[in-house]
Design a protein around this motif. Structure first.
Motif, PDB file in Angstrom:
ATOM      1  N   LEU A 347     -24.934   4.703  11.689  1.00 50.93           N
ATOM      2  CA  LEU A 347     -23.909   3.809  12.182  1.00 50.93           C
ATOM      3  C   LEU A 347     -22.692   4.947  12.708  1.00 50.93           C
ATOM      4  N   PRO A 348     -22.066   4.544  13.629  1.00 51.60           N
ATOM      5  CA  PRO A 348     -21.131   5.362  13.970  1.00 51.60           C
ATOM      6  C   PRO A 348     -20.044   5.874  13.095  1.00 51.60           C
ATOM      7  N   ARG A 349     -19.654   7.103  13.008  1.00 54.02           N
ATOM      8  CA  ARG A 349     -18.625   7.425  11.912  1.00 54.02           C
ATOM      9  C   ARG A 349     -17.325   6.917  11.728  1.00 54.02           C
ATOM     10  N   VAL A 350     -17.081   6.401  12.840  1.00 58.98           N
ATOM     11  CA  VAL A 350     -15.878   5.257  12.852  1.00 58.98           C
ATOM     12  C   VAL A 350     -15.788   4.331  12.097  1.00 58.98           C
ATOM     13  N   VAL A 351     -16.963   3.618  12.189  1.00 57.23           N
ATOM     14  CA  VAL A 351     -17.302   2.364  11.422  1.00 57.23           C
ATOM     15  C   VAL A 351     -17.423   2.454   9.906  1.00 57.23           C
ATOM     16  N   THR A 352     -18.454   3.548   9.487  1.00 54.76           N
ATOM     17  CA  THR A 352     -18.540   3.906   8.108  1.00 54.76           C
ATOM     18  C   THR A 352     -17.246   4.570   7.683  1.00 54.76           C
ATOM     19  N   GLY A 353     -16.520   5.243   8.347  1.00 54.51           N
ATOM     20  CA  GLY A 353     -15.091   5.623   7.901  1.00 54.51           C
ATOM     21  C   GLY A 353     -14.110   4.573   7.324  1.00 54.51           C
ATOM     22  N   LEU A 354     -14.078   3.594   8.429  1.00 54.80           N
ATOM     23  CA  LEU A 354     -13.269   2.589   8.112  1.00 54.80           C
ATOM     24  C   LEU A 354     -13.542   1.899   6.780  1.00 54.80           C
ATOM     25  N   GLY A 355     -14.921   1.767   6.506  1.00 53.25           N
ATOM     26  CA  GLY A 355     -15.440   1.012   5.243  1.00 53.25           C
ATOM     27  C   GLY A 355     -15.078   2.168   4.152  1.00 53.25           C
ATOM     28  N   THR A 356     -14.923   3.158   4.236  1.00 55.90           N
ATOM     29  CA  THR A 356     -14.698   4.315   3.244  1.00 55.90           C
ATOM     30  C   THR A 356     -13.272   4.189   2.648  1.00 55.90           C
ATOM     31  N   ILE A 357     -12.287   3.792   3.717  1.00 57.85           N
ATOM     32  CA  ILE A 357     -10.912   3.879   3.388  1.00 57.85           C
ATOM     33  C   ILE A 357     -10.398   2.128   3.473  1.00 57.85           C
ATOM     34  N   SER A 358     -11.532   1.474   3.409  1.00 56.13           N
ATOM     35  CA  SER A 358     -11.004  -0.045   3.632  1.00 56.13           C
ATOM     36  C   SER A 358     -10.246  -0.624   2.427  1.00 56.13           C
ATOM     37  N   TYR A 359     -10.378  -0.178   1.180  1.00 57.97           N
ATOM     38  CA  TYR A 359      -9.665  -0.402   0.146  1.00 57.97           C
ATOM     39  C   TYR A 359      -8.084  -0.001   0.275  1.00 57.97           C
ATOM     40  N   SER A 360      -7.929   1.078   0.843  1.00 59.67           N
ATOM     41  CA  SER A 360      -6.593   1.589   1.298  1.00 59.67           C
ATOM     42  C   SER A 360      -6.012   0.640   2.284  1.00 59.67           C
ATOM     43  N   LEU A 361      -6.608   0.104   3.420  1.00 59.32           N
ATOM     44  CA  LEU A 361      -6.548  -0.639   4.437  1.00 59.32           C
ATOM     45  C   LEU A 361      -6.156  -1.893   3.743  1.00 59.32           C
ATOM     46  N   TYR A 362      -6.627  -2.484   2.948  1.00 58.82           N
ATOM     47  CA  TYR A 362      -6.455  -3.678   2.417  1.00 58.82           C
ATOM     48  C   TYR A 362      -5.254  -3.609   1.670  1.00 58.82           C
ATOM     49  N   LEU A 363      -4.761  -2.592   0.905  1.00 54.91           N
ATOM     50  CA  LEU A 363      -3.630  -2.774  -0.101  1.00 54.91           C
ATOM     51  C   LEU A 363      -2.429  -2.280   0.453  1.00 54.91           C
ATOM     52  N   VAL A 364      -2.590  -1.365   1.303  1.00 51.76           N
ATOM     53  CA  VAL A 364      -1.437  -0.566   2.197  1.00 51.76           C
ATOM     54  C   VAL A 364      -1.003  -1.557   3.134  1.00 51.76           C
ATOM     55  N   HIS A 365      -1.647  -2.081   3.920  1.00 57.69           N
ATOM     56  CA  HIS A 365      -1.065  -2.992   4.943  1.00 57.69           C
ATOM     57  C   HIS A 365      -0.060  -3.945   4.806  1.00 57.69           C
ATOM     58  N   PRO A 366      -0.090  -4.761   3.701  1.00 61.03           N
ATOM     59  CA  PRO A 366       0.972  -5.627   3.540  1.00 61.03           C
ATOM     60  C   PRO A 366       2.130  -5.085   2.906  1.00 61.03           C
ATOM     61  N   VAL A 367       2.411  -3.663   2.543  1.00 61.67           N
ATOM     62  CA  VAL A 367       3.503  -3.224   2.313  1.00 61.67           C
ATOM     63  C   VAL A 367       4.242  -2.816   3.517  1.00 61.67           C
ATOM     64  N   LEU A 368       3.681  -2.038   4.417  1.00 63.62           N
ATOM     65  CA  LEU A 368       3.940  -1.770   5.462  1.00 63.62           C
ATOM     66  C   LEU A 368       4.610  -3.105   6.594  1.00 63.62           C
ATOM     67  N   LEU A 369       4.098  -3.993   6.441  1.00 68.06           N
ATOM     68  CA  LEU A 369       4.317  -5.450   6.867  1.00 68.06           C
ATOM     69  C   LEU A 369       5.523  -5.997   6.482  1.00 68.06           C
ATOM     70  N   THR A 370       5.433  -5.774   5.093  1.00 61.13           N
ATOM     71  CA  THR A 370       6.794  -6.168   4.323  1.00 61.13           C
ATOM     72  C   THR A 370       8.267  -5.272   4.851  1.00 61.13           C
ATOM     73  N   VAL A 371       7.844  -4.280   4.890  1.00 62.33           N
ATOM     74  CA  VAL A 371       8.934  -3.428   5.357  1.00 62.33           C
ATOM     75  C   VAL A 371       9.552  -3.733   6.825  1.00 62.33           C
ATOM     76  N   ILE A 372       8.288  -4.166   7.616  1.00 58.98           N
ATOM     77  CA  ILE A 372       8.509  -4.474   9.097  1.00 58.98           C
ATOM     78  C   ILE A 372       9.487  -5.771   8.943  1.00 58.98           C
ATOM     79  N   ASP A 373       8.936  -6.666   8.282  1.00 62.40           N
ATOM     80  CA  ASP A 373       9.487  -8.016   8.286  1.00 62.40           C
ATOM     81  C   ASP A 373      11.002  -8.028   7.688  1.00 62.40           C
ATOM     82  N   SER A 374      11.328  -7.048   6.769  1.00 64.02           N
ATOM     83  CA  SER A 374      12.497  -6.865   6.019  1.00 64.02           C
ATOM     84  C   SER A 374      13.539  -6.307   6.919  1.00 64.02           C
TER      85      SER A 374
END
Length: 423
Positions: A347-374
């Motif tokens: 599979l393309p490296r970008v696909v597997t790379g996104l999977g490797t950092i998927s836990y960070s994507l999952y947990l970090v994005h709500p914090v960034l969105l909370t800052v934007i919303d606030s």
């Protein structure tokens, strides 16, 4: 003689941002299962879009949700992947102790770091915390320490943390089956849970949210659950076979009870989530020759039929429980099937790379969105450009958290597990 024109990848000129991001993605070693990383990447992006669209694309989200629930799609793909991976990890190690070491150092450090950052931003006035109602800070902290907070009558500080409660319940159930030597009965577990979900809908069983907490009080339920879980992990990690069996049962039975009796989602959906994870385990069994593919296909048919039927009959016309949920569920199963079909391909490296950092994507994005919303506030109209800018800004941040928090803790976990195995 004139020098040739510079190409985009010439050393004299830096590559464009997408290429630099692609190069920054962690390489997937030969021991990793690339197709599972690809599925994780797809799931993480679906959840990110589900939450970020509330901020940047509200009109599109309102049109989409009645037909397809992107958030449920993403988490169901995650649950299928977990169902495949977690029993495989435990059985490969053959040790409950090293399994828990690996899981704790895989899940907790980033979760703790993200919550700490969120609390710091809240103290600075840059982010708002979710309302936890009348619960004290100590109660909320203890509930989150178990990662079962969603099943203990305590709202999660981050919206996405609710899924980790079901993951933790699944870990406890997998350990219970392993220590009682019933781990190869995962297809039977998937079918039983799916049938129970369907029966609960047909029988009209509808428990109030957090039923046990409402009956006995949130504090006592959290205290008992925390003590029981700690004892279960310690006993199941012991050297004596009877002690390990006792520890497994001590963790598995309460975990199943919490999912069935103390969740915030309907009873049928909690049981379907567990059935979906055990369906992923059934696929693992078939791939390793422990069950036939025909039997696994039959298991999948039963789980799909019960899940879709439960969602349809439970629904009262609400799009979340009918069209949106059903289409998300079916596409999640199809996505997992496609990943399974291409598992032998690169599979393309970008696909597997996104999977490797998927836990960070999952947990970090709500914090960034909370800052934007606030601070900036949500958009009243769709803005695809801002949606793209958000994702572009999120990726380097998640690469940073992966390299600074996730990867070091995983390496530490592997070294610690190795020392424990040698002792």
């Amino acid at each position: 003689m004139e020098s040739p024109p510079l190409t985009p990848l010439s050393p004299e000129r830096p590559p464009p941002l997408p290429s630099r991001l692609l190069a920054a993605f962690p390489a997937v070693g030969p021991s990793r299962l690339g197709w599972l990383d690809g599925l994780r990447g797809v799931a993480a992006l679906a959840v990110v879009f589900d939450h970020s669209s509330s901020t940047f694309m509200p009109d599109f989200r309102r049109e989409l949700m009645p037909h397809f629930n992107t958030g449920r799609y993403g988490v169901l793909v995650f649950f299928l992947v977990s169902g495949y991976v977690i029993p495989r990890s435990l059985e490969r190690r053959g040790s409950v102790r090293t399994f828990w070491i690996g899981r704790i150092l895989r899940v907790y450090p980033l979760c703790a770091a993200v919550v700490a950052v969120l609390l710091a931003l809240h103290a600075l006035g840059a982010a708002e915390l979710r309302d936890v109602g009348p619960h004290s800070a100590g109660t909320v902290a203890l509930a989150h320490l178990t990662l079962l907070q969603e099943l203990l009558g305590t709202p999660s500080l981050l919206l996405v943390l609710w899924t980790l409660s079901y993951e933790m319940a699944f870990y406890l159930l997998v350990v219970a089956l392993f220590t009682t030597r019933l781990h190869r009965r995962s297809p039977a577990a998937a079918i039983t849970l799916a049938l129970l979900a369907a029966v609960s809908v047909v029988a009209g069983v509808a428990l109030p949210a957090s039923a046990l907490s409402g009956l006995f009080g949130t504090g006592p339920v959290i205290a008992v659950a925390a003590i029981t879980m700690a004892a279960a992990v310690c006993c199941a990690s012991g050297r004596s076979a009877p002690l390990r069996t006792f520890g497994g049962v001590l963790g598995g039975v309460p975990a199943l009870a919490l999912v069935a009796l103390n969740g915030t989602i309907p009873l049928w959906e909690g049981l379907v989530i567990l059935a979906v994870m055990f369906l992923g385990t059934a696929v693992h069994r078939a791939e390793n020759g422990q069950d036939t593919w025909r039997f696994t296909a039959g298991t999948a048919v039963v789980v799909i039929a019960c899940a879709v039927g439960s969602a349809y009959w439970y629904g009262d016309g609400d799009h979340f429980t009918r069209r949106g949920w059903i289409s998300a569920f079916l596409l999640a199963v199809l996505t997992f099937g496609i990943g399974l079909a291409v598992r032998g391909r690169s599979l393309p490296r970008v696909v597997t790379g996104l999977g490797t950092i998927s836990y960070s994507l999952y947990l970090v994005h709500p914090v960034l969105l909370t800052v934007i919303d606030s601070t900036v506030g949500r958009r009243r109209q769709d803005d695809l450009v801002l949606e793209a800018v958000f994702v572009t800004a999120l990726l380097p941040l998640c690469l940073l958290t992966y390299r600074c928090v996730e990867a070091p803790c995983q390496r530490w976990g592997r070294r610690l597990a190795h020392r424990v195995e040698q002792s």
